[in-house]
Scaffold this active site. Structure first.
Site, PDB file in Angstrom:
ATOM      1  N   ASP A 100       0.960  -1.201  -0.250  1.00  0.00           N
ATOM      2  CA  ASP A 100       0.065  -0.118   0.071  1.00  0.00           C
ATOM      3  C   ASP A 100       0.720   1.285   0.165  1.00  0.00           C
ATOM      4  OD1 ASP A 100      -2.834   0.907   0.352  1.00  0.00           O
ATOM      5  OD2 ASP A 100      -1.826   1.882   2.076  1.00  0.00           O
ATOM      6  N   TYR A 206      -1.572  11.484   2.315  1.00  0.00           N
ATOM      7  CA  TYR A 206      -2.461  11.543   1.158  1.00  0.00           C
ATOM      8  C   TYR A 206      -2.323  13.273   0.848  1.00  0.00           C
ATOM      9  CZ  TYR A 206      -4.481   7.173   1.653  1.00  0.00           C
ATOM     10  OH  TYR A 206      -4.610   5.712   1.716  1.00  0.00           O
ATOM     11  N   HIS A 273      -6.839  -6.348  -1.724  1.00  0.00           N
ATOM     12  CA  HIS A 273      -6.078  -5.446  -1.114  1.00  0.00           C
ATOM     13  C   HIS A 273      -5.225  -5.857   0.076  1.00  0.00           C
ATOM     14  CE1 HIS A 273      -3.822  -1.415  -1.167  1.00  0.00           C
ATOM     15  NE2 HIS A 273      -4.124  -1.449  -0.013  1.00  0.00           N
TER      16      HIS A 273
END
Length: 294
Positions: A100, A206, A273
Site C-alpha cells: 500500500d 495523502y 488489497h
C-alpha cells in the site's frame, strides 16, 4: 518479536524486530491505515533466517507525527528510510518489502536509491508510471480513487475518528467479516489510531501526494507527470498482487515490465488489497522462496 526506537532525520521511529541481528536485513514498510502490526506474521515466519525490521512509519502509532504536510513528501520520507535503515543494515544492501502506501514509498526508494537495496518486494502497491497511466486512461480507477479526496479534506480527522473510528475501520471490515482479523486485531488498530496526532499524520500522506486524482465527473489529466527514465526500477523485484483489490484495480498491475525490467509478478486471483491478512503464510512462503532463488 522485540521492540525499540531509532532516531532518523530528527524523527523517532518505533519498530518491531525479529531474527538474528547479523542476518540479511528485511525492511518492511506498512500502508494505510496500518502500523508495524501488519507484518506480525512475516516477522514470526521469516525471523528464523533474516533480520526483520518493521517500523511504524512517520505519522503512525508510536512514531513521530510531524504536523507539517511537507514532512510527508516522498523525498523527505525516502531520506527518513535511508537514515533508519542505515542503523540496521551494517553498510550492506538490504531487501525492501512493502504494501500500500509503504509500497508507494518503496517504489520511489528503489527508483531514487537503488544502490542501497538488493531486492524489492511489493504487495498491492502500484508503480507511479502505471498509476498515472491508469488515472489518465481508466475512468474506473479514477472513480475507485475518490476516497483520496475524503482523506485530504479539512476536518476529516474528526469524521473518521467518530464512532470508534468506524470510517477508518471500514476499509478493513470485509476482511474482518471474512475471519481474517479478530476483535483483538481491531483493538490493536484502534489503539494505534488513537495516538495523539495519528490521524493527521496518516492523512498527511495523502495531502502530500503529488498526483491529484480527478474529481468525480472531471476530465483526467494527460499522463505526462513522469518520463520512463525517471521512474525506472533496476533491482530484481517481486510483485504479489491480490486481484480482488477494489482500490487499485487489476489494470494497475499490468505492464510493469516497461519500468521494471527484472520483475516477477505473482497474481493471486482470490486475494484482495488486504492479502497480507488473508493469506499471511502465502506471503511469507512466496517471499522466502523468491529470496532463495533470486
Amino acid at each position: 518479536i522485540r521492540h525499540g526506537f531509532a532516531e532518523a532525520n530528527e524523527l523517532k521511529l518505533h519498530y518491531a524486530a525479529s531474527g538474528p541481528e547479523d542476518g540479511h536485513l528485511l525492511l518492511f514498510l506498512h500502508g494505510f491505515p496500518e502500523f508495524w502490526y501488519a507484518w506480525r506474521h512475516q516477522l514470526a515466519d521469516l525471523g528464523d533466517a533474516y533480520h526483520c525490521i518493521a517500523p511504524d512509519l512517520p505519522g503512525y502509532n508510536l512514531s513521530s507525527k510531524p504536523p507539517e504536510v511537507a514532512r510527508y513528501r516522498t523525498k523527505r520520507l525516502i531520506d527518513v528510510v535511508v537514515a533508519f535503515a542505515a542503523q540496521f543494515s551494517r553498510k550492506r544492501k538490504f531487501t525492501l518489502i512493502a504494501h500500500d502506501w509503504g509500497g508507494a514509498l518503496a517504489w520511489a526508494f528503489a527508483i531514487k536509491r537503488p544502490a542501497l537495496i538488493d531486492r524489492l518486494v511489493i504487495i498491492n502497491a502500484v508503480h507511479p508510471g502505471a498509476f498515472q497511466r491508469e488515472m489518465a486512461n481508466n475512468p474506473a480507477q479514477g472513480a475507485a480513487s475518490q476516497y483520496i479526496h475524503e482523506f485530504r479534506a479539512e476536518g476529516s480527522e474528526a469524521r473518521y475518528a467518530a464512532n470508534d473510528y468506524a470510517l477508518v475501520w471500514r476499509s478493513l471490515s470485509k476482511t474482518a467479516e471474512a475471519g481474517h482479523l479478530t476483535a483483538t486485531d481491531r483493538a490493536a488498530f484502534v489503539k494505534a489510531w488513537s495516538e495523539p496526532g495519528a490521524l493527521t499524520g496518516m492523512f498527511n500522506w495523502y495531502r502530500a501526494m503529488r498526483m491529484d486524482p480527478p474529481k468525480a465527473g472531471a476530465i483526467a489529466p494527460a499522463a505526462d507527470i513522469y518520463g520512463d527514465d525517471a521512474v525506472m526500477v533496476r533491482v530484481p523485484t517481486l510483485v504479489i498482487w491480490g486481484m480482488q483489490d477494489t482500490s487499485l484495480l487489476p489494470g494497475c498491475v499490468e505492464g510493469f515490465e516497461r519500468w521494471v525490467p527484472q520483475v516477477d509478478v505473482r497474481r493471486v486471483p482470490d486475494g484482495s488489497h488486504w492479502i497480507v491478512y488473508e493469506k499471511p503464510k502465502l506471503i511469507s512462503d512466496t517471499i522466502r522462496d523468491w529470496l532463495r532463488g533470486a
